[in-house]
Design a protein around this motif. Structure first.
Motif, mmCIF file in Angstrom:
data_model
loop_
_atom_site.group_PDB
_atom_site.id
_atom_site.type_symbol
_atom_site.label_atom_id
_atom_site.label_comp_id
_atom_site.label_asym_id
_atom_site.label_seq_id
_atom_site.Cartn_x
_atom_site.Cartn_y
_atom_site.Cartn_z
ATOM 1 N N ILE A 225 0.851 -1.202 0.000
ATOM 2 C CA ILE A 225 0.000 0.000 0.000
ATOM 3 C C ILE A 225 0.882 1.247 0.000
ATOM 4 O O ILE A 225 0.680 2.181 -0.792
ATOM 5 C CB ILE A 225 -0.963 -0.002 1.217
ATOM 6 C CG1 ILE A 225 -2.056 -1.073 1.040
ATOM 7 C CG2 ILE A 225 -1.608 1.383 1.405
ATOM 8 C CD1 ILE A 225 -2.925 -1.301 2.260
ATOM 9 N N LEU A 226 1.887 1.250 0.876
ATOM 10 C CA LEU A 226 2.793 2.406 0.960
ATOM 11 C C LEU A 226 3.548 2.610 -0.350
ATOM 12 O O LEU A 226 3.695 3.737 -0.829
ATOM 13 C CB LEU A 226 3.775 2.220 2.128
ATOM 14 C CG LEU A 226 3.141 2.338 3.520
ATOM 15 C CD1 LEU A 226 4.087 1.858 4.605
ATOM 16 C CD2 LEU A 226 2.716 3.786 3.784
ATOM 17 N N GLU A 227 3.979 1.502 -0.925
ATOM 18 C CA GLU A 227 4.689 1.532 -2.212
ATOM 19 C C GLU A 227 3.816 2.169 -3.299
ATOM 20 O O GLU A 227 4.274 3.007 -4.075
ATOM 21 C CB GLU A 227 4.991 0.082 -2.603
ATOM 22 C CG GLU A 227 6.290 -0.157 -3.306
ATOM 23 C CD GLU A 227 6.532 -1.664 -3.459
ATOM 24 O OE1 GLU A 227 5.908 -2.271 -4.358
ATOM 25 O OE2 GLU A 227 7.311 -2.224 -2.658
ATOM 26 N N ALA A 228 2.537 1.748 -3.350
ATOM 27 C CA ALA A 228 1.614 2.271 -4.359
ATOM 28 C C ALA A 228 1.382 3.771 -4.162
ATOM 29 O O ALA A 228 1.356 4.549 -5.126
ATOM 30 C CB ALA A 228 0.286 1.519 -4.293
ATOM 31 N N LYS A 229 1.247 4.169 -2.901
ATOM 32 C CA LYS A 229 1.007 5.592 -2.614
ATOM 33 C C LYS A 229 2.221 6.434 -3.018
ATOM 34 O O LYS A 229 2.079 7.532 -3.553
ATOM 35 C CB LYS A 229 0.680 5.791 -1.131
ATOM 36 C CG LYS A 229 -0.732 5.333 -0.762
ATOM 37 C CD LYS A 229 -0.932 5.252 0.745
ATOM 38 C CE LYS A 229 -1.243 6.598 1.354
ATOM 39 N NZ LYS A 229 -2.697 6.828 1.508
ATOM 40 N N GLN A 230 3.416 5.892 -2.774
ATOM 41 C CA GLN A 230 4.637 6.618 -3.162
ATOM 42 C C GLN A 230 4.706 6.832 -4.668
ATOM 43 O O GLN A 230 5.221 7.832 -5.142
ATOM 44 C CB GLN A 230 5.886 5.855 -2.679
ATOM 45 C CG GLN A 230 6.273 6.224 -1.254
ATOM 46 C CD GLN A 230 7.068 5.126 -0.550
ATOM 47 O OE1 GLN A 230 7.487 4.154 -1.176
ATOM 48 N NE2 GLN A 230 7.274 5.287 0.743
ATOM 49 N N LYS A 231 4.140 5.883 -5.432
ATOM 50 C CA LYS A 231 4.127 6.018 -6.884
ATOM 51 C C LYS A 231 3.012 6.934 -7.369
ATOM 52 O O LYS A 231 2.852 7.131 -8.577
ATOM 53 C CB LYS A 231 3.969 4.640 -7.535
ATOM 54 C CG LYS A 231 5.185 3.738 -7.391
ATOM 55 C CD LYS A 231 4.910 2.375 -8.037
ATOM 56 C CE LYS A 231 6.104 1.445 -7.882
ATOM 57 N NZ LYS A 231 5.720 0.030 -8.065
ATOM 58 N N GLY A 232 2.216 7.436 -6.439
ATOM 59 C CA GLY A 232 1.125 8.340 -6.822
ATOM 60 C C GLY A 232 -0.180 7.646 -7.163
ATOM 61 O O GLY A 232 -1.113 8.278 -7.668
#
Length: 491
Positions: A225-232
């Motif tokens: 989830i954090l990874e996806a959010k970092q990618k926007g």
């Protein structure tokens, strides 16, 4: 042409229908007779050539029509047979069957109270009861019976997306950010299928790692989830599974609910297979945390043995399905009717025409009570444990994962004598991969029993035994084991 509504057609009609019922009743009795085959297998081209199935300009006689009915049932798979273990939906419930006959005779559509008064009320009552069992206070919320678990899961995605971005309904996907959904690597393929259908795209479904028992790993979910959010990207849905298709695993719903709350993501629970355990005081702990979900899929046509098809989507927030899906068709949902319009449920569905799926569940529930369903489910789980205990240390069997199964899924390899002394290498794997398909083909040729197999991840073809038919007994489990050994000895 001699049948109703033909003039003086009553006598012919009644005798024709009586003949049909006789054919059906014989089939029902055969379904439970262990001395009959589960399947009379023919290859597709054989079946096509053996009979004339083509449609013609001229009508056939009623005798020929009855013959067509007999032929069709002759080659039907007896899914109610106590030795049919092939799918998650097995068994043949008599009250459910009666209800299906009544539903077909009533032949109406679920969209308005105007044309389906009792059925619409029964759907309201039954869905509320199911929501109560999920644990939502007073059975609050909304829901719908849909054509199968894949569509129920798609509804959940549709509603979760609408809740976060209501403008998507008018403006489409171009008007909103790139969405991502999360589900376990053992989850049902319908989550990706729904993403494709809704224009979200299968690449936007991120598969979360599972532990060796097939349960989603919460720490991996949070990391992704954090990874996806970092990618926007915008995480909009997590689909947890209560009863995976192959292993019968239950994702840790409480930990997943905590993560969904923390990141404000819609939590869906796909309990198509495991939802029935909510009926059992002994087993419902496996769904602890389900009451925190925003939506739940639950298929009574699987573990509860309701005739196909019967799948419910339950939604915690009332009114959301309506605002997400309604189109206000004025020829169907007139606003100046003389009764309470809240009972016109058709505008919250994706379908216009919708089959009456509720009556068989409602009538079976009346006939069994919750305790009857509970006894039936407990019995199936007990049979699975019996099978597990019987083969876990038996020569020629290897379990796919350690420990007793949480659901009725028992996954194992049968190791023929020729492979038992071989060391575990590539050659053994490639030979083992061919064992289950050959045994399955022989089973179908003999027609004695049916059980499913598949590979999963790095594991080669193994048997997945599932039990949801209350007619099955310990003897049927013994029979299956003997049959596998009989058919696989020489491999």
């Amino acid at each position: 042409p001699d049948l109703l509504p033909a003039c003086n057609g009553e006598v012919t009609t009644l005798s024709f229908l009586q003949d049909v019922v006789d054919i059906l009743l014989q089939y029902v009795v055969k379904s439970f007779d262990r001395s009959t085959k589960v399947i009379d297998f023919h290859y597709p081209n054989e079946l096509l050539q053996e009979y004339n199935w083509e449609l013609a300009d001229q009508p056939q006689t009623l005798e020929e029509i009855l013959l067509n009915c007999r032929t069709t049932l002759k080659y039907a798979i007896k899914t109610g047979h106590p030795r049919y273990f092939n799918q998650l939906s097995t068994g043949l419930d008599m009250v459910g069957l009666a209800a299906d006959w009544l539903t077909s005779a009533a032949n109406t559509n679920m969209f308005t109270y105007e044309i389906a008064p009792v059925f619409v009320l029964l759907e309201y009552v039954t869905l509320r009861k199911m929501r109560e069992m999920v644990g939502w206070p007073g059975g609050c919320g909304d829901g719908i019976f849909s054509p199968g678990g894949a569509i129920s899961n798609m509804y959940a995605m549709l509603i979760a997306r609408f809740k976060m971005f209501p403008e998507v309904k008018e403006k489409g996907m171009a008007a909103i950010p790139r969405l991502v959904a999360f589900t376990s690597e053992h989850s049902h393929f319908s989550v990706k299928k729904g993403a494709a259908a809704l224009g979200i795209g299968t690449d936007s479904v991120i598969l979360i790692r599972c532990d060796e028992r097939g349960k989603m790993i919460p720490s991996d979910l949070e990391r992704r989830i954090l990874e996806a959010k970092q990618k926007g990207f915008v995480p909009f849905l997590v689909s947890a599974t209560a009863g995976t298709t192959v292993y019968g695993a239950f994702d840790p719903l409480i930990a997943i609910a905590d993560i969904c709350k923390k990141y404000k993501i819609w939590m869906h629970v796909d309990g198509a297979w495991g939802g029935g355990l909510l009926m059992s005081r002994k087993h419902k702990w496996k769904l602890n945390g389900v009451e925190r979900a925003n939506s739940v899929t639950w298929n009574p046509h699987k573990m509860m043995g309701v005739p196909l098809q019967c799948s419910a989507l339950l939604v915690r927030e009332e009114g959301l399905m309506q605002s997400c899906n309604q189109m206000h068709a004025s020829y169907l949902f007139q606003q100046d009717k003389h009764y309470d319009l809240s009972y016109d449920t058709g505008d919250k569905a994706l379908q216009c025409g919708r089959h009456v799926d509720v009556f068989k569940l409602w009538l079976m529930w009346r006939a069994k009570g919750t305790t009857g369903f509970e006894a039936q489910i407990d019995k199936c789980l007990e049979l699975a444990e019996y099978l597990y205990n019987k083969i876990k240390n038996r020569e020629g069997y290897e379990m796919v994962f350690d420990g007793k199964p949480q659901h009725t899924n028992v996954c194992f390899w049968y190791i023929p004598p020729s492979l038992r002394s071989m060391e575990d290498n590539e050659e053994r794997m490639s030979r083992l991969t061919k064992v289950a398909p050959v045994i399955k083909a022989r089973m179908m040729e003999y027609g004695t029993t049916m059980v499913s197999y598949q590979p999963l991840g790095d594991k080669v073809n193994f048997f997945r035994m599932v039990i949801s038919n209350p007619a099955a007994t310990h003897q049927d489990i013994d029979f299956l084991i003997d049959e596998i050994e009989r058919l696989g000895q020489d491999l």
